[in-house]
Design a protein around this motif. Structure first.
Motif, mmCIF file in Angstrom:
data_model
loop_
_atom_site.group_PDB
_atom_site.id
_atom_site.type_symbol
_atom_site.label_atom_id
_atom_site.label_comp_id
_atom_site.label_asym_id
_atom_site.label_seq_id
_atom_site.Cartn_x
_atom_site.Cartn_y
_atom_site.Cartn_z
ATOM 1 N N VAL A 116 0.839 -1.205 0.000
ATOM 2 C CA VAL A 116 0.000 0.000 0.000
ATOM 3 C C VAL A 116 0.868 1.246 0.000
ATOM 4 O O VAL A 116 0.660 2.182 -0.784
ATOM 5 C CB VAL A 116 -0.947 -0.014 1.224
ATOM 6 C CG1 VAL A 116 -1.622 1.335 1.405
ATOM 7 C CG2 VAL A 116 -1.993 -1.112 1.068
ATOM 8 N N ILE A 117 1.858 1.271 0.884
ATOM 9 C CA ILE A 117 2.749 2.422 0.989
ATOM 10 C C ILE A 117 3.480 2.656 -0.326
ATOM 11 O O ILE A 117 3.636 3.792 -0.791
ATOM 12 C CB ILE A 117 3.769 2.202 2.125
ATOM 13 C CG1 ILE A 117 3.067 2.103 3.481
ATOM 14 C CG2 ILE A 117 4.816 3.303 2.136
ATOM 15 C CD1 ILE A 117 2.358 3.340 3.933
ATOM 16 N N GLY A 118 3.927 1.568 -0.942
ATOM 17 C CA GLY A 118 4.731 1.681 -2.155
ATOM 18 C C GLY A 118 3.998 2.274 -3.335
ATOM 19 O O GLY A 118 4.624 2.782 -4.263
ATOM 20 N N ARG A 119 2.663 2.234 -3.311
ATOM 21 C CA ARG A 119 1.899 2.738 -4.454
ATOM 22 C C ARG A 119 1.966 4.253 -4.576
ATOM 23 O O ARG A 119 2.028 4.789 -5.687
ATOM 24 C CB ARG A 119 0.433 2.306 -4.346
ATOM 25 C CG ARG A 119 0.170 0.871 -4.744
ATOM 26 C CD ARG A 119 -1.318 0.570 -4.664
ATOM 27 N NE ARG A 119 -2.080 1.381 -5.605
ATOM 28 C CZ ARG A 119 -2.454 0.983 -6.813
ATOM 29 N NH1 ARG A 119 -2.125 -0.224 -7.230
ATOM 30 N NH2 ARG A 119 -3.163 1.779 -7.607
ATOM 31 N N ILE A 120 1.936 4.982 -3.440
ATOM 32 C CA ILE A 120 1.800 6.439 -3.564
ATOM 33 C C ILE A 120 2.747 7.264 -2.687
ATOM 34 O O ILE A 120 2.805 8.482 -2.851
ATOM 35 C CB ILE A 120 0.347 6.889 -3.263
ATOM 36 C CG1 ILE A 120 -0.035 6.604 -1.813
ATOM 37 C CG2 ILE A 120 -0.630 6.222 -4.205
ATOM 38 C CD1 ILE A 120 -1.397 7.194 -1.430
ATOM 39 N N ALA A 121 3.480 6.643 -1.768
ATOM 40 C CA ALA A 121 4.301 7.436 -0.841
ATOM 41 C C ALA A 121 5.606 7.901 -1.492
ATOM 42 O O ALA A 121 6.301 7.125 -2.149
ATOM 43 C CB ALA A 121 4.612 6.624 0.416
ATOM 44 N N ASP A 122 5.936 9.168 -1.276
ATOM 45 C CA ASP A 122 7.224 9.693 -1.748
ATOM 46 C C ASP A 122 8.359 9.206 -0.858
ATOM 47 O O ASP A 122 9.428 8.831 -1.333
ATOM 48 C CB ASP A 122 7.206 11.231 -1.741
ATOM 49 C CG ASP A 122 6.121 11.782 -2.639
ATOM 50 O OD1 ASP A 122 6.143 11.466 -3.839
ATOM 51 O OD2 ASP A 122 5.254 12.530 -2.148
ATOM 52 N N ARG A 123 8.104 9.236 0.459
ATOM 53 C CA ARG A 123 9.090 8.757 1.424
ATOM 54 C C ARG A 123 8.412 7.792 2.388
ATOM 55 O O ARG A 123 7.206 7.848 2.582
ATOM 56 C CB ARG A 123 9.729 9.920 2.200
ATOM 57 C CG ARG A 123 10.646 10.783 1.342
ATOM 58 C CD ARG A 123 11.403 11.818 2.158
ATOM 59 N NE ARG A 123 10.505 12.711 2.884
ATOM 60 C CZ ARG A 123 10.319 12.693 4.206
ATOM 61 N NH1 ARG A 123 10.969 11.811 4.960
ATOM 62 N NH2 ARG A 123 9.494 13.532 4.783
#
Length: 270
Positions: free
Chosen positions: A215-222
């Motif tokens: 989930v984090i990898g889809r939209i997080a910059d950091r």
């Protein structure tokens, strides 16, 4: 700088014995228009961190360090000032929309409530804005669903209503605490796309909290990885996914299905 958390520590008092510290020296900065992903298993302190940022910790909590919202330290503010910031400056999407929403109120009224109380809109103007927000978060047939009760909607639709409520007062910082939990994969992707579009279109800052690196990898910059209240590692999401520096992060990545893991190796943000 939208948000700067500096050496934040949170402990909870007990009836007997010393307080128990559950967040140990967390620090990070969040720029305007940036998405920070906070990932870790249950009990890692993610939600405590989000509640501290909202000023919603229980009275038994003891905090130290700083949480600077555009230079103003949230930890030192009186409740009256925090009430003025919640919704207007900071919005929050809670983990389970069925419990976050009022089951006895129509969803349109729940969105309009804050607009009437805090912005002084008339009922008709607030209803029109509620309809606009429902369309923004892609509720099908929004003009019909505005008068639905939460139990008449699917889990994905209820989560979209939660996003609409959080956006109603146009906050500059949005905290999404496990916004895709209990949603199927297709709906999960749709909700994440909506959040990503909001960051791009509205220029808000987003903290996305999850136990799922996919989930984090889809939209997080950091990404900030937490474990038992400790900051394990932090960096650009692409770097964390491709070359994690801590064994715990590597285990989180290896626990994902191979298909998801392979798809995230090419992730690029920023």
């Amino acid at each position: 700088m939208m948000l700067s958390v500096q050496d934040l520590r949170v402990a909870f008092a007990r009836e007997r014995g010393a307080p128990v510290e559950v967040v140990h020296g967390i620090s990070f900065d969040l720029e305007k228009g940036e998405t920070l992903g906070i990932v870790g298993e249950s009990g890692s302190g993610k939600s405590v961190l989000s509640l501290a940022t909202m000023g919603l910790l229980p009275r038994t909590a003891r905090t130290s360090g700083k949480i600077l919202l555009e230079g103003e330290d949230i930890l030192t503010l009186p409740e009256k000032r925090m009430c003025a910031l919640r919704g207007r400056k900071i919005g929050m999407i809670f983990q389970e929309p069925m419990t976050a929403l009022n089951p006895a109120m129509r969803v349109g009224d729940q969105i309009a409530e804050g607009l009437i109380l805090h912005k002084g809109l008339s009922k008709s103007a607030a209803r029109a804005e509620a309809l606009r927000l429902l369309n923004m978060v892609q509720i099908p047939r929004a003009s019909e669903r505005i008068d639905s009760f939460p139990h008449e909607m699917s889990g994905g639709q209820r989560q979209r209503v939660g996003i609409a409520i959080a956006l109603a007062l146009q906050p500059e910082l949005l905290i999404a605490d496990e916004p895709t939990t209990a949603l199927d994969v297709t709906v999960q992707a749709e909700v994440l796309d909506i959040l990503d579009d909001l960051v791009t279109d509205l220029g808000i800052s987003l903290i996305l909290i999850s136990h799922d690196l996919g989930v984090i990898g889809r939209i997080a910059d950091r990404t900030l990885v937490m474990y038992r209240g400790d900051p394990i590692e932090q960096g650009e999401t692409a770097r964390v996914l491709r070359a994690p520096s801590h064994d715990y992060t590597r285990k989180l990545i290896s626990a994902m299905p191979r298909r998801v893991r392979n798809s995230l190796q090419g992730v690029q943000h920023g």
